[in-house]
Motif scaffolding. Structure first.
Motif, PDB file in Angstrom:
ATOM      1  N   GLY A  30       0.853  -0.785   0.400  1.00  0.00           N
ATOM      2  CA  GLY A  30      -0.011  -0.109  -0.015  1.00  0.00           C
ATOM      3  C   GLY A  30       0.899   0.868  -0.094  1.00  0.00           C
ATOM      4  O   GLY A  30       1.416   1.273   0.561  1.00  0.00           O
ATOM      5  N   ARG A  31      -0.027   1.908  -0.719  1.00  0.00           N
ATOM      6  CA  ARG A  31       0.607   3.660  -0.587  1.00  0.00           C
ATOM      7  C   ARG A  31       0.717   4.404   0.104  1.00  0.00           C
ATOM      8  O   ARG A  31       1.295   5.714   0.131  1.00  0.00           O
ATOM      9  N   SER A  32      -0.625   3.999   1.009  1.00  0.00           N
ATOM     10  CA  SER A  32      -1.010   5.269   1.071  1.00  0.00           C
ATOM     11  C   SER A  32      -0.863   5.466   2.885  1.00  0.00           C
ATOM     12  O   SER A  32      -1.494   5.246   3.970  1.00  0.00           O
ATOM     13  N   VAL A  33       0.326   3.768   3.294  1.00  0.00           N
ATOM     14  CA  VAL A  33       0.056   3.542   5.146  1.00  0.00           C
ATOM     15  C   VAL A  33       1.658   4.438   5.681  1.00  0.00           C
ATOM     16  O   VAL A  33       2.140   3.674   6.270  1.00  0.00           O
ATOM     17  N   GLY A  34       2.217   5.179   4.783  1.00  0.00           N
ATOM     18  CA  GLY A  34       3.271   5.582   5.878  1.00  0.00           C
ATOM     19  C   GLY A  34       4.590   4.898   4.812  1.00  0.00           C
ATOM     20  O   GLY A  34       5.529   5.599   6.216  1.00  0.00           O
ATOM     21  N   ASP A  35       4.487   4.409   4.576  1.00  0.00           N
ATOM     22  CA  ASP A  35       5.435   3.504   4.096  1.00  0.00           C
ATOM     23  C   ASP A  35       6.787   4.650   2.889  1.00  0.00           C
ATOM     24  O   ASP A  35       6.332   5.596   2.248  1.00  0.00           O
ATOM     25  N   VAL A  97      -6.305  -7.300  -6.336  1.00  0.00           N
ATOM     26  CA  VAL A  97      -7.123  -6.361  -5.590  1.00  0.00           C
ATOM     27  C   VAL A  97      -6.134  -5.915  -3.760  1.00  0.00           C
ATOM     28  O   VAL A  97      -5.489  -6.834  -3.462  1.00  0.00           O
ATOM     29  N   MET A  98      -5.560  -4.575  -2.860  1.00  0.00           N
ATOM     30  CA  MET A  98      -5.676  -4.914  -2.558  1.00  0.00           C
ATOM     31  C   MET A  98      -6.301  -4.716  -0.684  1.00  0.00           C
ATOM     32  O   MET A  98      -7.254  -4.382  -1.106  1.00  0.00           O
ATOM     33  N   VAL A  99      -6.217  -5.965   0.351  1.00  0.00           N
ATOM     34  CA  VAL A  99      -6.667  -5.895   1.449  1.00  0.00           C
ATOM     35  C   VAL A  99      -5.946  -6.226   2.888  1.00  0.00           C
ATOM     36  O   VAL A  99      -4.449  -5.963   2.663  1.00  0.00           O
ATOM     37  N   ALA A 100      -6.839  -5.931   3.841  1.00  0.00           N
ATOM     38  CA  ALA A 100      -6.330  -5.850   4.602  1.00  0.00           C
ATOM     39  C   ALA A 100      -7.823  -6.031   6.188  1.00  0.00           C
ATOM     40  O   ALA A 100      -7.324  -5.387   7.070  1.00  0.00           O
ATOM     41  N   ASP A 101      -8.087  -6.600   5.434  1.00  0.00           N
ATOM     42  CA  ASP A 101      -9.492  -7.565   6.747  1.00  0.00           C
ATOM     43  C   ASP A 101     -10.610  -8.042   5.433  1.00  0.00           C
ATOM     44  O   ASP A 101     -10.669  -8.587   5.850  1.00  0.00           O
ATOM     45  N   ALA A 115     -10.666 -10.069 -10.511  1.00  0.00           N
ATOM     46  CA  ALA A 115     -10.693 -10.120  -9.235  1.00  0.00           C
ATOM     47  C   ALA A 115     -11.694  -8.878  -8.481  1.00  0.00           C
ATOM     48  O   ALA A 115     -11.351  -7.916  -8.968  1.00  0.00           O
ATOM     49  N   ALA A 116     -11.895  -9.051  -6.520  1.00  0.00           N
ATOM     50  CA  ALA A 116     -13.112  -8.115  -6.667  1.00  0.00           C
ATOM     51  C   ALA A 116     -12.426  -7.586  -4.837  1.00  0.00           C
ATOM     52  O   ALA A 116     -11.694  -8.764  -4.466  1.00  0.00           O
ATOM     53  N   HIS A 117     -12.736  -6.606  -4.274  1.00  0.00           N
ATOM     54  CA  HIS A 117     -12.398  -6.469  -3.306  1.00  0.00           C
ATOM     55  C   HIS A 117     -13.562  -6.262  -2.340  1.00  0.00           C
ATOM     56  O   HIS A 117     -14.264  -5.503  -2.907  1.00  0.00           O
ATOM     57  N   ALA A 118     -14.000  -7.234  -1.543  1.00  0.00           N
ATOM     58  CA  ALA A 118     -14.586  -7.354  -0.541  1.00  0.00           C
ATOM     59  C   ALA A 118     -15.375  -7.292   0.292  1.00  0.00           C
ATOM     60  O   ALA A 118     -15.379  -8.722   1.497  1.00  0.00           O
ATOM     61  N   GLY A 119     -15.852  -6.078   1.040  1.00  0.00           N
ATOM     62  CA  GLY A 119     -15.670  -5.806   2.387  1.00  0.00           C
ATOM     63  C   GLY A 119     -17.138  -5.785   2.661  1.00  0.00           C
ATOM     64  O   GLY A 119     -17.898  -6.322   0.745  1.00  0.00           O
ATOM     65  N   TRP A 120     -18.022  -5.915   3.788  1.00  0.00           N
ATOM     66  CA  TRP A 120     -19.444  -5.790   3.935  1.00  0.00           C
ATOM     67  C   TRP A 120     -20.300  -5.110   3.104  1.00  0.00           C
ATOM     68  O   TRP A 120     -20.421  -5.178   2.497  1.00  0.00           O
ATOM     69  N   ARG A 240      -0.719  -2.989   3.489  1.00  0.00           N
ATOM     70  CA  ARG A 240      -1.473  -3.455   2.968  1.00  0.00           C
ATOM     71  C   ARG A 240      -1.066  -4.768   1.954  1.00  0.00           C
ATOM     72  O   ARG A 240       0.198  -5.193   1.945  1.00  0.00           O
ATOM     73  N   MET A 241      -1.668  -5.582   1.876  1.00  0.00           N
ATOM     74  CA  MET A 241      -1.822  -7.547   1.064  1.00  0.00           C
ATOM     75  C   MET A 241      -2.736  -7.674  -0.260  1.00  0.00           C
ATOM     76  O   MET A 241      -3.042  -6.326  -0.565  1.00  0.00           O
ATOM     77  N   ALA A 242      -2.165  -8.119  -1.390  1.00  0.00           N
ATOM     78  CA  ALA A 242      -3.068  -8.289  -2.486  1.00  0.00           C
ATOM     79  C   ALA A 242      -3.796  -9.420  -2.686  1.00  0.00           C
ATOM     80  O   ALA A 242      -2.342 -10.684  -3.297  1.00  0.00           O
ATOM     81  N   ALA A 243      -4.302  -9.446  -3.663  1.00  0.00           N
ATOM     82  CA  ALA A 243      -4.907 -11.062  -4.125  1.00  0.00           C
ATOM     83  C   ALA A 243      -4.373 -10.932  -5.350  1.00  0.00           C
ATOM     84  O   ALA A 243      -4.887 -10.119  -6.175  1.00  0.00           O
ATOM     85  N   VAL A 244      -4.353 -11.250  -6.340  1.00  0.00           N
ATOM     86  CA  VAL A 244      -3.984 -10.937  -7.638  1.00  0.00           C
ATOM     87  C   VAL A 244      -4.143 -12.293  -8.316  1.00  0.00           C
ATOM     88  O   VAL A 244      -3.700 -13.805  -8.773  1.00  0.00           O
ATOM     89  N   ILE A 245      -4.611 -11.803  -9.717  1.00  0.00           N
ATOM     90  CA  ILE A 245      -4.571 -13.134 -10.810  1.00  0.00           C
ATOM     91  C   ILE A 245      -4.528 -12.584 -12.214  1.00  0.00           C
ATOM     92  O   ILE A 245      -4.730 -11.439 -12.876  1.00  0.00           O
ATOM     93  N   ARG A 246      -4.353 -13.609 -13.235  1.00  0.00           N
ATOM     94  CA  ARG A 246      -3.785 -13.168 -14.158  1.00  0.00           C
ATOM     95  C   ARG A 246      -4.204 -14.384 -15.083  1.00  0.00           C
ATOM     96  O   ARG A 246      -3.409 -15.606 -15.326  1.00  0.00           O
ATOM     97  N   LEU A 247      -4.054 -14.103 -16.642  1.00  0.00           N
ATOM     98  CA  LEU A 247      -4.323 -15.712 -17.615  1.00  0.00           C
ATOM     99  C   LEU A 247      -3.046 -16.047 -17.794  1.00  0.00           C
ATOM    100  O   LEU A 247      -1.992 -15.075 -18.631  1.00  0.00           O
TER     101      LEU A 247
END
Length: 248
Positions: A30-35, A97-101, A115-120, A240-247
């Motif tokens: 993640g680019r927006s977490v102060g790293d 998609v990036m996730v952290a919960d 790929a989908a980012h699916a919070g509630w 932040r982690m990521a889930a990634v997929i490609r053809l």
């Protein structure tokens, strides 16, 4: 799906706050977490090398929009419109998609991936349904399978009545399907929600040939996963982690 291991973050404390930066160790994407931006770039390069293509990271807003990836989305400085899911028919462009919960869901179809980012909020709004619809529009009516990554688990994801209402569930003071009643000292009714179960319920009517995955709790395993909510526990920044997929 990445974990928090295998990167370079947390190794340089250029703001003098080494303890806080240690919370980003080590595969923060993640680019927006102060790293340090250089560390993020190196970590993203490692993901690209592992996947064999260019992962296109989205401007996620907990919405339901789906972006069809095009070559210009992979250019340096690209600024695509906000979206919480993407699809790709180009083997050079990987959906990420990036996730952290929140829950990441990856899709594989005939000549198309997604790929989908699916919070509630995204789940309730239809981000999974929109992704499958976009894939079918791009790749025809061939079989599609889904894989769910790690997210906050059903024993740790405490929610209020607004979340039940978003899923059309009456907020009664007892257990509901996929929502376990959780009394607390404040007297405010709370429930423990099952994100994996809610996603399976949304995916079930879509005619997929297979739905897999769904293990791992990001909040319960802080040595393995980044968790936004775990910041409240240890006081450290969360990457932040990521889930990634490609053809192929």
């Amino acid at each position: 799906m990445t974990t928090r291991a295998g990167g370079v973050s947390g190794t340089v404390a250029d703001d003098g706050d080494g303890a806080a930066l240690a919370g980003l160790a080590s595969m923060n994407l993640g680019r927006s977490v102060g790293d340090d931006p250089a560390n993020v770039a190196r970590n993203r390069h490692r993901v690209a090398m592992a996947i064999g293509g260019v992962p296109v990271f989205l401007k996620q807003v907990h919405g339901t929009a789906v972006l069809r990836l095009r070559p210009e989305h992979a250019l340096p400085g690209a600024d695509p419109e906000p979206a919480d899911a993407s699809i790709s028919t180009d083997p050079a462009l990987a959906c990420a998609v990036m996730v952290a919960d929140c829950l990441p869901v990856l899709f594989a179809g005939s000549g198309v991936v997604g790929a989908a980012h699916a919070g509630w909020r995204g789940l309730a709004g239809g981000v999974l349904e929109n992704t499958v619809a976009a894939m079918r529009e791009a790749g025809g009516d061939g079989p599609i399978q889904a894989w769910m990554g790690a997210c906050i688990g059903p024993d740790r994801f405490e929610v209020g009545a607004d979340v039940l209402d978003a899923f059309g569930v009456a907020p009664l003071h007892h257990d509901q399907p996929l929502f376990r009643f959780q009394p607390n000292a404040s007297g405010e009714p709370r429930w423990l929600a099952d994100l994996h179960g809610l996603a399976r319920r949304r995916l079930a009517p879509l005619g997929l040939v297979e739905i897999r995955g769904g293990g791992g709790c990001t909040l319960s395993e802080p040595s393995r996963y980044f968790s936004f909510r775990h910041e409240r526990v240890d006081g450290l920044r969360s990457g932040r982690m990521a889930a990634v997929i490609r053809l192929r």
